[in-house]
Write a protein that holds these residues in place. Structure first.
Motif, mmCIF file in Angstrom:
data_model
loop_
_atom_site.group_PDB
_atom_site.id
_atom_site.type_symbol
_atom_site.label_atom_id
_atom_site.label_comp_id
_atom_site.label_asym_id
_atom_site.label_seq_id
_atom_site.Cartn_x
_atom_site.Cartn_y
_atom_site.Cartn_z
ATOM 1 N N TYR A 5 -10.328 7.232 -2.561
ATOM 2 C CA TYR A 5 -9.930 5.938 -3.115
ATOM 3 C C TYR A 5 -8.442 5.847 -3.435
ATOM 4 C CZ TYR A 5 -14.971 5.332 -3.640
ATOM 5 O OH TYR A 5 -16.311 5.230 -3.394
ATOM 6 N N PHE A 6 -7.844 6.985 -3.768
ATOM 7 C CA PHE A 6 -6.432 6.922 -4.156
ATOM 8 C C PHE A 6 -5.729 8.239 -3.863
ATOM 9 C CE2 PHE A 6 -2.811 7.204 -7.008
ATOM 10 C CZ PHE A 6 -2.231 5.952 -6.844
ATOM 11 N N VAL A 14 2.406 3.455 2.139
ATOM 12 C CA VAL A 14 2.211 2.004 2.107
ATOM 13 C C VAL A 14 3.421 1.326 1.471
ATOM 14 C CG1 VAL A 14 0.773 0.113 1.245
ATOM 15 C CG2 VAL A 14 -0.293 2.223 2.018
ATOM 16 N N LEU A 15 3.925 1.908 0.390
ATOM 17 C CA LEU A 15 5.111 1.358 -0.270
ATOM 18 C C LEU A 15 6.310 1.325 0.673
ATOM 19 C CD1 LEU A 15 5.076 2.790 -3.929
ATOM 20 C CD2 LEU A 15 5.252 0.376 -3.281
ATOM 21 N N LYS A 16 6.470 2.399 1.441
ATOM 22 C CA LYS A 16 7.579 2.463 2.392
ATOM 23 C C LYS A 16 7.460 1.358 3.432
ATOM 24 C CE LYS A 16 9.877 5.581 5.653
ATOM 25 N NZ LYS A 16 9.856 6.949 6.274
ATOM 26 N N PHE A 95 -2.643 -5.447 8.647
ATOM 27 C CA PHE A 95 -2.730 -5.046 7.240
ATOM 28 C C PHE A 95 -4.045 -4.317 6.970
ATOM 29 C CE2 PHE A 95 -4.102 -6.023 2.872
ATOM 30 C CZ PHE A 95 -3.054 -5.479 2.153
ATOM 31 N N LEU A 96 -5.141 -4.824 7.521
ATOM 32 C CA LEU A 96 -6.441 -4.204 7.290
ATOM 33 C C LEU A 96 -6.539 -2.826 7.940
ATOM 34 C CD1 LEU A 96 -8.820 -7.274 7.800
ATOM 35 C CD2 LEU A 96 -8.159 -6.193 5.640
ATOM 36 N N LEU A 97 -5.784 -2.634 9.032
ATOM 37 C CA LEU A 97 -5.849 -1.359 9.764
ATOM 38 C C LEU A 97 -4.934 -0.285 9.183
ATOM 39 C CD1 LEU A 97 -6.008 -2.661 13.451
ATOM 40 C CD2 LEU A 97 -7.856 -1.600 12.127
ATOM 41 N N LEU A 98 -4.132 -0.651 8.174
ATOM 42 C CA LEU A 98 -3.268 0.359 7.549
ATOM 43 C C LEU A 98 -4.122 1.490 6.988
ATOM 44 C CD1 LEU A 98 -0.646 -1.813 5.601
ATOM 45 C CD2 LEU A 98 -0.219 -0.360 7.578
ATOM 46 N N PRO A 99 -3.723 2.751 7.224
ATOM 47 C CA PRO A 99 -4.514 3.896 6.752
ATOM 48 C C PRO A 99 -4.369 4.115 5.244
ATOM 49 C CG PRO A 99 -2.513 4.668 7.804
ATOM 50 C CD PRO A 99 -2.540 3.176 7.990
ATOM 51 N N ALA A 100 -4.905 3.206 4.467
ATOM 52 C CA ALA A 100 -4.820 3.294 3.013
ATOM 53 C C ALA A 100 -6.019 2.565 2.419
ATOM 54 C CB ALA A 100 -3.518 2.677 2.509
ATOM 55 N N GLU A 104 -4.785 1.350 -3.017
ATOM 56 C CA GLU A 104 -3.398 1.673 -2.657
ATOM 57 C C GLU A 104 -2.653 0.457 -2.120
ATOM 58 O OE1 GLU A 104 -4.901 6.162 -1.530
ATOM 59 O OE2 GLU A 104 -4.575 4.662 0.030
ATOM 60 N N LYS A 105 -3.315 -0.328 -1.283
ATOM 61 C CA LYS A 105 -2.687 -1.549 -0.761
ATOM 62 C C LYS A 105 -2.412 -2.538 -1.882
ATOM 63 C CE LYS A 105 -5.014 -1.198 3.726
ATOM 64 N NZ LYS A 105 -6.047 -1.781 4.616
ATOM 65 N N SER A 106 -3.381 -2.692 -2.792
ATOM 66 C CA SER A 106 -3.234 -3.635 -3.903
ATOM 67 C C SER A 106 -2.120 -3.203 -4.845
ATOM 68 C CB SER A 106 -4.551 -3.747 -4.674
ATOM 69 O OG SER A 106 -5.611 -4.160 -3.839
ATOM 70 N N LEU A 107 -2.088 -1.912 -5.174
ATOM 71 C CA LEU A 107 -1.059 -1.411 -6.081
ATOM 72 C C LEU A 107 0.321 -1.549 -5.461
ATOM 73 C CD1 LEU A 107 -0.327 -0.103 -8.740
ATOM 74 C CD2 LEU A 107 -0.779 2.145 -7.722
ATOM 75 N N SER A 108 0.424 -1.308 -4.167
ATOM 76 C CA SER A 108 1.710 -1.468 -3.490
ATOM 77 C C SER A 108 2.176 -2.913 -3.564
ATOM 78 C CB SER A 108 1.583 -1.034 -2.023
ATOM 79 O OG SER A 108 2.807 -1.204 -1.341
ATOM 80 N N MET A 109 1.275 -3.857 -3.325
ATOM 81 C CA MET A 109 1.593 -5.279 -3.441
ATOM 82 C C MET A 109 2.125 -5.617 -4.835
ATOM 83 S SD MET A 109 -1.574 -7.323 -1.723
ATOM 84 C CE MET A 109 -1.634 -7.709 0.011
ATOM 85 N N ILE A 110 1.390 -5.171 -5.835
ATOM 86 C CA ILE A 110 1.743 -5.467 -7.227
ATOM 87 C C ILE A 110 3.105 -4.876 -7.574
ATOM 88 C CG2 ILE A 110 1.102 -4.993 -9.625
ATOM 89 C CD1 ILE A 110 -1.873 -5.130 -8.623
ATOM 90 N N LEU A 111 3.341 -3.637 -7.163
ATOM 91 C CA LEU A 111 4.616 -2.978 -7.472
ATOM 92 C C LEU A 111 5.788 -3.683 -6.785
ATOM 93 C CD1 LEU A 111 3.621 0.806 -7.285
ATOM 94 C CD2 LEU A 111 4.238 -0.488 -9.325
ATOM 95 N N ILE A 112 5.603 -4.062 -5.527
ATOM 96 C CA ILE A 112 6.682 -4.722 -4.780
ATOM 97 C C ILE A 112 7.043 -6.058 -5.420
ATOM 98 C CG2 ILE A 112 7.290 -5.834 -2.592
ATOM 99 C CD1 ILE A 112 7.464 -2.852 -2.382
#
Length: 239
Positions: A5-6, A14-16, A95-100, A104-112
């Motif tokens: 999960y994380f 993902v952040l990069k 986006f859905l195919l990203l290996p995360a 992780e995708k949600s947290l990256s969105m929020i942080l950005i």
């Protein structure tokens, strides 16, 4: 089990990727917003030179107003520019195919949207503001020093940034306009409910400190609810 999960390494990847996309999608907009104070100062200099208005200055109040507009615009524009495309078929599938994981995708969105880009914009704005005040004493005290501890009030913009992020990944068209409409509707309903509630109590017993604490808790609760909704939306994205 936790790795499923994380993972910090996957989050970093993902952040990069998100930062690279944000640079492409937000490059010019970010530059204009973060340098808005300096650009306004140049406009003032031109007016001084052309019209001879030597008394015209860009004081702390004016620079503070420009900063507030910049933060508000950043909250509205950034999510749609960076993540609005996830509701489109091609970008959404990528986006859905990203290996995360969803987390992780949600947290990256929020942080950005709520941390990285706003902090970077504030750093550029305050840095240029400090330089302007050093070069031209008529500007007065640098805005960062004028704000003092009130600088932490900027965090109150986080729920708005998260709201526009949720709107960007939820609505398919007119994302910003529909999100603004939802915010206005929320405030209208909230005002009616608050008016009904406060009408039955003696507000003289409420002091400013207590009200401030209550609003802080409300803002924090709204932030958590919005983050949960963002995770839910990312989990349910389909194309």
């Amino acid at each position: 089990m936790m790795e499923r999960y994380f993972s910090f390494s996957r989050l970093g990847s993902v952040l990069k990727t998100d930062l690279q996309n944000a640079r492409k999608n937000m490059g010019l907009s970010f530059l204009l917003m973060s340098t808005s104070g300096a650009l306004t100062y140049l406009f003032v200099l031109i007016l001084r030179w052309l019209a001879g208005w030597n008394e015209l200055t860009l004081g702390g109040d004016a620079r503070g107003f420009i900063f507030g507009v910049m933060i508000a615009t950043l909250c509205i524009v950034t999510p749609a520019r960076c993540y609005g495309s996830v509701t489109e078929v091609r970008a959404g599938r990528f986006f859905l195919l990203l290996p995360a994981s969803v987390w992780e995708k949600s947290l990256s969105m929020i942080l950005i949207c709520a941390v990285v880009i706003p902090v970077a914009a504030c750093a550029v704005y305050f840095g240029l503001d400090e330089l302007l005040c050093l070069i031209d004493p008529s500007c007065g005290t640098p805005l960062l020093k004028l704000m003092g501890e009130e600088i932490w009030g900027i965090t109150s913009a986080i729920p708005y940034s998260l709201t526009f992020l949720l709107g960007a990944i939820f609505f398919k068209k007119s994302k910003m306009a529909k999100t603004i409409g939802c915010i206005l509707l929320f405030y209208m309903v909230g005002s009616i409910l608050a008016g009904s509630f406060l009408g039955n109590i003696d507000i003289h017993f409420l002091d400013t400190a207590t009200l401030s604490i209550d609003l802080s808790w409300f803002s924090g609760a709204m932030g958590l609810i919005l983050m949960a909704l963002i995770v839910w939306r990312v989990r349910t994205l389909q194309h």
